[in-house]
Design a protein around this motif. Structure first.
Motif, mmCIF file in Angstrom:
data_model
loop_
_atom_site.group_PDB
_atom_site.id
_atom_site.type_symbol
_atom_site.label_atom_id
_atom_site.label_comp_id
_atom_site.label_asym_id
_atom_site.label_seq_id
_atom_site.Cartn_x
_atom_site.Cartn_y
_atom_site.Cartn_z
ATOM 1 N N SER A 1 12.767 -3.932 14.164
ATOM 2 C CA SER A 1 13.981 -3.745 13.761
ATOM 3 C C SER A 1 14.997 -4.998 13.377
ATOM 4 O O SER A 1 14.662 -5.909 14.192
ATOM 5 N N LEU B 1 0.178 -1.206 11.222
ATOM 6 C CA LEU B 1 0.999 -1.305 9.998
ATOM 7 C C LEU B 1 0.293 -1.109 8.852
ATOM 8 O O LEU B 1 -1.003 -1.208 8.597
ATOM 9 N N PRO C 1 2.257 -2.240 2.102
ATOM 10 C CA PRO C 1 1.978 -2.006 0.733
ATOM 11 C C PRO C 1 1.216 -2.997 -0.016
ATOM 12 O O PRO C 1 1.396 -3.934 0.213
ATOM 13 N N MET D 1 12.047 -0.396 0.284
ATOM 14 C CA MET D 1 10.601 -0.858 0.623
ATOM 15 C C MET D 1 10.229 -0.198 2.044
ATOM 16 O O MET D 1 10.903 -0.272 3.070
ATOM 17 N N GLU D 2 9.191 0.373 2.285
ATOM 18 C CA GLU D 2 8.866 1.114 3.179
ATOM 19 C C GLU D 2 7.460 0.704 3.851
ATOM 20 O O GLU D 2 6.373 0.523 3.111
ATOM 21 N N VAL D 3 7.375 0.445 5.099
ATOM 22 C CA VAL D 3 6.274 -0.022 5.697
ATOM 23 C C VAL D 3 5.747 1.210 6.787
ATOM 24 O O VAL D 3 6.691 1.350 7.745
ATOM 25 N N LYS D 4 4.780 1.688 6.595
ATOM 26 C CA LYS D 4 4.237 2.675 7.391
ATOM 27 C C LYS D 4 3.841 2.267 8.896
ATOM 28 O O LYS D 4 2.903 1.121 9.093
ATOM 29 N N SER E 1 -2.331 -6.460 3.555
ATOM 30 C CA SER E 1 -2.085 -4.954 3.389
ATOM 31 C C SER E 1 -3.333 -4.179 3.557
ATOM 32 O O SER E 1 -2.995 -2.825 3.436
#
Length: 146
Positions: free
Chosen positions: A18, A53, A56, A1-4, A86
């Motif tokens: 983190s 953020l 997604p 899972m990626e959150v920009k 989102s």
């Protein structure tokens, strides 16, 4: 899972959210204050994080209290859990409230909350004239015992 994550100018030099341990559900997020911020007892404030953020679609980021702050100082997230939708692209700010009996000082880089990424289901709300019966029925607050 990626959150920009976009780091805003006042968030430069601070760590990205983190996880403190490999089993942690929440990622710590830091305060991006320029100078010390004193939070008196009973007061609340929106603390900037210097982050925006891109969550997604189909997910949210929940903003939750840090248990150590709550236990040791009475400082918690006022709208816990807060939600980052989102489609929101503004700065993440954490609404802290001091439920303790002493002023609490927030410094740049202090870990102020934790972020939990969670799936979201959007429901369709359908008007009806009656609801299905249950054993509890309309029993509300405290109706199942203490």
């Amino acid at each position: 899972m990626e959150v920009k994550v976009r780091v805003l100018p006042h968030g430069e030099g601070l760590p990205l959210p983190s996880y403190a341990t490999t089993g942690a559900a929440g990622a710590d997020v830091c305060a991006a204050v320029g100078k010390e911020l004193v939070l008196p007892p009973g007061a609340r404030v929106a603390v900037p994080t210097g982050l925006a953020l891109a969550v997604p679609p189909g997910f949210e980021v929940q903003v939750r209290p840090r248990s150590g702050l709550a236990l040791q100082h009475g400082v918690t997230v006022a709208n816990a859990p807060g939600t980052v939708d989102s489609d929101f692209r503004g700065e993440l700010q954490v609404i802290l409230v001091n439920l303790g009996d002493a002023p609490y000082v927030i410094r740049r880089g202090d870990r102020i909350a934790q972020l939990v990424v969670a799936p979201v289901v959007q429901a369709q709300f359908v008007p009806v004239t009656a609801l299905p019966e249950t054993a509890r029925g309309e029993g509300g607050f405290g109706s199942t015992g203490v």
